[in-house]
Design a protein around this motif. Structure first.
Motif, PDB file in Angstrom:
ATOM      1  N   GLY A 294      42.690  28.817 -59.296  1.00 15.01           N
ATOM      2  CA  GLY A 294      41.980  30.078 -59.123  1.00 15.01           C
ATOM      3  C   GLY A 294      41.455  30.336 -57.720  1.00 15.01           C
ATOM      4  N   ALA A 295      41.506  29.347 -56.834  1.00 12.25           N
ATOM      5  CA  ALA A 295      40.993  29.526 -55.467  1.00 12.25           C
ATOM      6  C   ALA A 295      42.014  30.264 -54.608  1.00 12.25           C
ATOM      7  N   ARG A 296      41.503  31.042 -53.647  1.00 13.13           N
ATOM      8  CA  ARG A 296      42.380  31.803 -52.764  1.00 13.13           C
ATOM      9  C   ARG A 296      41.658  32.124 -51.466  1.00 13.13           C
ATOM     10  N   SER A 297      42.444  32.413 -50.448  1.00  9.96           N
ATOM     11  CA  SER A 297      41.880  32.810 -49.162  1.00  9.96           C
ATOM     12  C   SER A 297      41.512  34.279 -49.196  1.00  9.96           C
ATOM     13  N   ASN A 298      40.701  34.699 -48.244  1.00 10.85           N
ATOM     14  CA  ASN A 298      40.511  36.134 -47.982  1.00 10.85           C
ATOM     15  C   ASN A 298      41.799  36.658 -47.356  1.00 10.85           C
ATOM     16  N   TRP A 299      41.895  37.966 -47.264  1.00  9.39           N
ATOM     17  CA  TRP A 299      42.952  38.571 -46.471  1.00  9.39           C
ATOM     18  C   TRP A 299      42.758  38.102 -45.038  1.00  9.39           C
ATOM     19  N   HIS A 300      43.844  37.882 -44.319  1.00  4.27           N
ATOM     20  CA  HIS A 300      43.750  37.459 -42.925  1.00  4.27           C
ATOM     21  C   HIS A 300      45.083  37.692 -42.213  1.00  4.27           C
ATOM     22  N   THR A 301      45.066  37.565 -40.899  1.00  3.82           N
ATOM     23  CA  THR A 301      46.280  37.651 -40.096  1.00  3.82           C
ATOM     24  C   THR A 301      46.322  36.463 -39.137  1.00  3.82           C
ATOM     25  N   HIS A 302      47.517  36.177 -38.640  1.00  2.00           N
ATOM     26  CA  HIS A 302      47.709  35.167 -37.600  1.00  2.00           C
ATOM     27  C   HIS A 302      48.470  35.839 -36.461  1.00  2.00           C
TER      28      HIS A 302
ATOM     29  N   ASP B 273      50.713  38.894 -37.130  1.00  2.98           N
ATOM     30  CA  ASP B 273      49.775  39.989 -37.408  1.00  2.98           C
ATOM     31  C   ASP B 273      49.945  40.660 -38.776  1.00  2.98           C
ATOM     32  N   ALA B 274      50.694  40.056 -39.690  1.00  4.50           N
ATOM     33  CA  ALA B 274      50.842  40.618 -41.044  1.00  4.50           C
ATOM     34  C   ALA B 274      49.624  40.219 -41.888  1.00  4.50           C
ATOM     35  N   LYS B 275      48.963  41.202 -42.465  1.00  3.68           N
ATOM     36  CA  LYS B 275      47.799  40.953 -43.313  1.00  3.68           C
ATOM     37  C   LYS B 275      48.297  40.325 -44.614  1.00  3.68           C
ATOM     38  N   HIS B 276      47.716  39.168 -44.979  1.00  2.00           N
ATOM     39  CA  HIS B 276      48.183  38.448 -46.167  1.00  2.00           C
ATOM     40  C   HIS B 276      47.075  37.544 -46.726  1.00  2.00           C
ATOM     41  N   TRP B 277      47.370  36.973 -47.894  1.00  2.00           N
ATOM     42  CA  TRP B 277      46.489  35.968 -48.507  1.00  2.00           C
ATOM     43  C   TRP B 277      47.369  34.975 -49.257  1.00  2.00           C
ATOM     44  N   HIS B 278      46.788  33.827 -49.601  1.00  2.00           N
ATOM     45  CA  HIS B 278      47.490  32.837 -50.420  1.00  2.00           C
ATOM     46  C   HIS B 278      46.473  31.982 -51.147  1.00  2.00           C
ATOM     47  N   GLY B 279      46.903  31.397 -52.264  1.00  2.00           N
ATOM     48  CA  GLY B 279      46.009  30.545 -53.046  1.00  2.00           C
ATOM     49  C   GLY B 279      46.693  30.008 -54.287  1.00  2.00           C
ATOM     50  N   ALA B 280      45.941  29.269 -55.076  1.00  5.88           N
ATOM     51  CA  ALA B 280      46.455  28.625 -56.284  1.00  5.88           C
ATOM     52  C   ALA B 280      46.587  29.616 -57.429  1.00  5.88           C
ATOM     53  N   SER B 281      47.367  29.227 -58.432  1.00  8.65           N
ATOM     54  CA  SER B 281      47.447  30.014 -59.660  1.00  8.65           C
ATOM     55  C   SER B 281      46.144  29.805 -60.451  1.00  8.65           C
ATOM     56  N   PRO B 282      45.875  30.636 -61.455  1.00  8.37           N
ATOM     57  CA  PRO B 282      44.643  30.457 -62.234  1.00  8.37           C
ATOM     58  C   PRO B 282      44.604  29.123 -62.988  1.00  8.37           C
TER      59      PRO B 282
END
Length: 165
Positions: free
Chosen positions: A80-88, A124-133
């Protein structure tokens, strides 16, 4: 003689039943083991509650320097954990080493990630990633060309966005 034969048949039946019980227990234990996320690296430091929803842990592997101009690390996301939206500024490569989770570039469908998945996020692509629930996820991240910058953090991913609604 009949009693001896009956006793022998009963013993064989009980032994067979006992063996079947042990097989079922072993199968159940194998299933439970499959559900665990295997750590390759130490857990690392817990990520900030202002940058992650749920618990995510970062462990640096290759520090930033002027020779390699990249940053490499491992993140473990609890279920259930995930990052905020962000860019690199120079993009990011993710390599999933165990578990399952999600990655989404803004405006695109959610990508399901599993052990062995490799995904690239453009600069610079806005994205997020994290685990499944249901299951945690281990990922290696590679940030190239760090002289351009590392990360720009943004707003949290809502529950609706996380669930694909």
């Amino acid at each position: 003689m009949k009693n001896t034969s009956l006793a022998l048949i009963t013993m064989v039946f009980v032994l067979l039943l006992s063996c079947k019980q042990n097989e079922k227990q072993e199968e159940t234990e194998e299933i439970v083991d499959i559900q665990k996320v295997e750590a390759i690296f130490p857990q690392g430091q817990k990520g900030s509650d202002t940058l992650f929803t749920g618990n995510a842990y970062n462990y640096g592997l290759v520090p930033m320097d002027s020779t390699y101009t990249m940053l490499v690390g491992n993140v473990y996301f609890e279920p259930g954990a995930r990052s905020n939206w962000h860019t690199h500024p120079a993009g990011q490569i993710l390599i999933i080493t165990d578990g399952e989770g999600f990655h989404q570039i803004e405006g695109q469908p959610i990508e399901v990630l599993k052990k062995g998945s490799v995904t690239k996020c453009p600069p610079d692509a806005k994205h997020w990633h994290g685990a499944s629930p249901e299951k945690g996820m281990q990922q290696l991240y590679i940030l190239p060309n760090t002289e351009k910058g590392v990360v720009n953090w943004m707003e949290p991913v809502t529950d609706e966005q996380y669930m694909g609604n």
